[in-house]
Design an enzyme around this catalytic site. Structure first.
Site, PDB file in Angstrom:
ATOM      1  N   LEU A  67       0.939  -1.175   0.047  1.00 42.69           N
ATOM      2  CA  LEU A  67      -0.095  -0.196  -0.105  1.00 42.69           C
ATOM      3  C   LEU A  67       0.723   1.149   0.072  1.00 42.69           C
ATOM      4  CD1 LEU A  67      -2.545  -1.161   2.655  1.00 42.69           C
ATOM      5  CD2 LEU A  67      -2.555  -1.663   0.036  1.00 42.69           C
ATOM      6  N   ARG A  68       2.151   1.062   0.193  1.00 43.41           N
ATOM      7  CA  ARG A  68       3.150   2.175   0.285  1.00 43.41           C
ATOM      8  C   ARG A  68       3.090   3.105   1.578  1.00 43.41           C
ATOM      9  NH1 ARG A  68       6.452  -0.800  -2.797  1.00 43.41           N
ATOM     10  NH2 ARG A  68       6.141  -0.747  -5.069  1.00 43.41           N
ATOM     11  N   ASP A 309       0.143  -9.583  -5.529  1.00 43.16           N
ATOM     12  CA  ASP A 309       1.725  -8.896  -5.605  1.00 43.16           C
ATOM     13  C   ASP A 309       1.538  -7.495  -5.937  1.00 43.16           C
ATOM     14  OD1 ASP A 309       4.067  -8.936  -4.654  1.00 43.16           O
ATOM     15  OD2 ASP A 309       4.952  -9.829  -6.738  1.00 43.16           O
ATOM     16  N   HIS A 313       3.621   1.894  -8.376  1.00 48.48           N
ATOM     17  CA  HIS A 313       4.758   2.959  -8.510  1.00 48.48           C
ATOM     18  C   HIS A 313       4.346   4.195  -9.186  1.00 48.48           C
ATOM     19  CE1 HIS A 313       8.322   0.070  -7.290  1.00 48.48           C
ATOM     20  NE2 HIS A 313       7.779  -0.731  -8.121  1.00 48.48           N
TER      21      HIS A 313
END
Lengths: 427, 328
Positions: A67-68, A309, A313
């Site tokens: 999820l960053r 997965d 970005h």
């Protein structure tokens, strides 16, 4: 809306956990499934969802989605990615511990889960770090992580220092019945590799990651898993040989399971032709034979879960010379259509396809969800298996557009997602 | 990239050369045309006034992210002999060392209305990446990217072979040494097979051969004497120690013992075999000085031919040379 009474009607209910496959309605009340198939006496709905011509199934459980947040919000956030998850039919997802800071303390676990609750979309299960800071040397406070809500621990894609640390980590995790998640990759054999080591890497002159980077790591872990009795899970396998090794161990009674990322069931080493950074993945896409072996293992259940997965970005992460680009695909919203493609090609039944993203992962983590049964959490996905769409044409909610399927005509689209009885997505 | 994909980006809608990134995917006819064009330029370099006005008013940027003397110099000379203005970018002191992205560097130079980038980079795919992002009027020539390709080196090598041997049919060629890290070898293999040589052999220990090397269209050997048997051309490669981590070879001494080219080993080749090396050579590591300086060596003619070949490729990519036909 959590107490909303909902009827989903007119669809084909597919619940692999119970074997139910047929027309009927699903009723939801108080955040749980009230009935499957028929209408309970006196049930009155606040909302009706027309699922005519569509599939009604448990919400998907994704064993690996980044999820960053915290730390890499320029790539995505819990809000943006959990919205993408809901749009992809995912109602529960596990995020690996390689956030910044690492999920190695209860405080970070709490931060992630609270932000997920604020986003009010899907359930987020943080995977705790196996080692402190993911450095591979010191054990994390596993019991504290478990108390904070972690069901599983892992070291993301970072290596452990040596086999003794691995052994101790597995022993300690086994003490508290924690699942240990591996992303098997020997760092020495991976070296500077960025694609599968094979004919394509040789032609393009790209440093390769041999299949043995995966199989050696699996081979090292399996005896220790067996010795310690820990419940272990291998995530994102990429090679047919590794699947065989895990299946052989499982047949011997070792508590081990495996998943594969959905794009590994479609793409191969040839996908990077033209230095396509959107196909820069870790583990890398391997040979056609590997892909076919993964498909076969998903079909026969040796691989019991398929994950996204998901790795969103920012644009610049892929806008460089191939080896310098960051690996990973944004894939929450392509999970369903890529599974539908396998069904359409006759590679597995619809029920099995749904099982691999519902009951399969639920069993791995021991979750109560992943099924449609009275009393079960009302995590429900409604999707149109025939709906054609192109990600580039709209409806893409992830902050990351890094997918090679961006311009592809995909078939299979989520039309409604319920999480805990709340309608969190509607097309 | 697939052969089709490679060709697609390198050729314009009329099938003419637009970029020169790799030999892969280019037709035999186009490779022959490059050599024929180079032949026509070979005379220019021998004249008193070594210039032709084909690229007058054009600006060529040598964009070298990796150290190079020979390649950069020959590209610069080639551009100047075509009357182009040449800009050499010293990457060590450029903006990329200050954190600017490769693409921003390229776009800034593009904004200065340049016409051609000659790119050398340590990463495979760099030239391809730049070619995909430049304005339509700009050509990109690959002067070596990582382990991937060094197409002008391959073309000057096959040009040298043609000048020495005449025909490619029936030739056996052995490429010896560090194939794994060699962009030159990859490009040579494509060029030689496209031009129809009888056999391309690669000779190296397994540690210095890429995986599935046979798929490149070569026959691998691990014994130099066997690999040299009856060959017409021997291409020695430099041991690229700077690209190696560890444990590829036990020592330079042992490497020379097993894979170094000596007079005795060269006896296995045909009597009229020529010896080539893309340079820079490491005497006593991959090649004996007696061979490097001997009568069968064409190492220095390779350097000379490099200028003509690069003039050919530059003029063809800018559609300014004798090549005005449509590529087959």
């Amino acid at each position: 809306m959590s107490g909303e009474r909902i009827i989903i009607e007119g669809g084909r209910i597919v619940d692999p956990a119970s074997g139910f496959d047929g027309p009927g309605m699903v009723c939801v009340a108080d955040g749980v499934v009230a009935s499957v198939g028929g209408l309970p006496d006196g049930f009155e709905a606040d909302r009706r969802i027309d699922a005519a011509g569509q599939i009604v199934c448990p919400g998907f459980i994704d064993l690996c989605a980044r999820l960053r947040e915290p730390g890499q919000e320029h790539k995505g956030s819990i809000a943006s990615e959990s919205a993408a998850a809901a749009a992809g039919g995912v109602t529960t997802l596990c995020c690996p511990p390689d956030t910044v800071p690492v999920i190695d303390t209860p405080a970070v676990v709490k931060l992630v889960t609270e932000r997920a609750e604020q986003a009010a979309k899907v359930r987020v299960l943080p995977i705790g770090a196996l080692t402190r800071g993911l450095t591979g040397t010191d054990l994390s406070e596993m019991y504290a992580l478990k108390r904070a809500g972690c069901l599983a621990l892992g070291n993301a894609d970072r290596p452990l220092a040596h086999p003794l640390v691995l052994r101790r980590a597995l022993e300690y995790a086994a003490s508290f019945d924690l699942v240990v998640v591996f992303r098997p990759e020997d760092p020495w054999l991976r070296s500077q590799g960025c694609v599968h080591e094979g004919a394509v890497s040789s032609r393009l002159g790209l440093p390769g990651i041999p299949e043995t980077a995966e199989t050696v790591a699996v081979a090292q872990a399996l005896p220790l898993i067996e010795q310690t009795g820990v419940r272990a899970h291998f995530g994102q396998l990429s090679s047919g040989r590794a699947v065989e090794m895990v299946a052989e161990a499982r047949a011997r009674g070792v508590h081990v399971s495996a998943d594969v990322a959905v794009h590994h069931l479609h793409l191969t080493e040839s996908s990077v032709d033209g230095f396509d950074a959107l196909c820069h993945s870790r583990p890398p896409f391997r040979t056609t034979a590997d892909r076919d072996a993964l498909r076969a293992a998903v079909a026969d259940g040796r691989i019991s879960a398929v994950c996204s997965d998901h790795q969103p970005h920012e644009t610049d992460a892929k806008l460089d010379v191939f080896p310098a680009t960051e690996p990973g695909l944004s894939s929450l919203q392509t999970l369903l259509p890529l599974m539908c493609a396998l069904v359409a090609e006759g590679r597995l039944s619809l029920s099995d396809a749904i099982a691999r993203v519902t009951a399969g992962p639920a069993a791995i983590l021991g979750l109560d969800s992943g099924r449609l049964a009275p009393g079960a959490p009302a995590d429900i996905c409604v999707f149109d298996p025939a709906a054609a769409w192109v990600p580039a044409h709209g409806g893409w909610l992830s902050a990351g557009r890094n997918t090679p399927f961006w311009e592809w005509p995909l078939t299979g689209r989520v039309t409604a997602t319920l999480a805990g009885g709340r309608l969190v997505y509607a097309l | 990239m697939s052969a089709t994909a490679a060709a697609d980006i390198q050729l314009d809608a009329s099938g003419r050369l637009r970029h020169f990134l790799t030999v892969e995917g280019l037709s035999r006819e186009l490779l022959v045309r490059i050599m024929d064009t180079a032949e026509s330029f070979a005379g220019v370099t021998a004249q008193n006034v070594k210039k032709v006005p084909l690229l007058r008013g054009k600006t060529v940027v040598n964009l070298f992210f990796e150290n190079s003397t020979r390649t950069r110099t020959t590209f610069e000379l080639a551009a100047k002999r075509l009357s182009a203005d040449v800009l050499n970018i010293n990457i060590a002191t450029s903006a990329t060392s200050k954190g600017e992205s490769l693409l921003d560097t390229v776009r800034n130079l593009e904004a200065m209305h340049v016409d051609m980038f000659v790119v050398r980079h340590a990463q495979s795919g760099a030239a391809h990446f730049i070619a995909r992002h430049v304005a339509p009027h700009i050509s990109v020539l690959n002067a070596g990217d990582g382990r991937h390709a060094h197409p002008t080196q391959a073309m000057l090598d096959v040009f040298t072979i043609r000048r020495c041997k005449g025909e490619f049919a029936g030739l056996k060629v052995a490429i010896v040494g560090d194939i794994l890290h060699s962009r030159v070898a990859r490009s040579e293999i494509w060029a030689l097979n496209t031009l129809g040589v009888d056999e391309v052999r690669v000779v190296a220990p397994k540690t210095l051969l890429p995986a599935h090397v046979e798929a490149l269209g070569v026959v691998p050997y691990h014994d130099l004497s066997e690999g040299l048997r009856d060959v017409d051309v021997v291409i020695m490669l430099r041991l690229q120690l700077e690209r190696m981590g560890s444990a590829f070879i036990p020592s330079e001494h042992e490497y020379f013992q097993r894979f170094g080219l000596t007079e005795r080993r060269l006896e296995k080749a045909r009597p009229d075999a020529i010896v080539m090396h893309p340079g820079p050579i490491n005497r006593g590591i991959e090649i004996d000085s007696a061979i490097a300086d001997g009568p069968r060596s064409v190492i220095l003619p390779q350097v000379t031919n490099g200028i003509a070949v690069r003039m050919a490729v530059m003029s063809m990519a800018m559609h300014a040379g004798p090549d005005r036909e449509v590529a087959a």
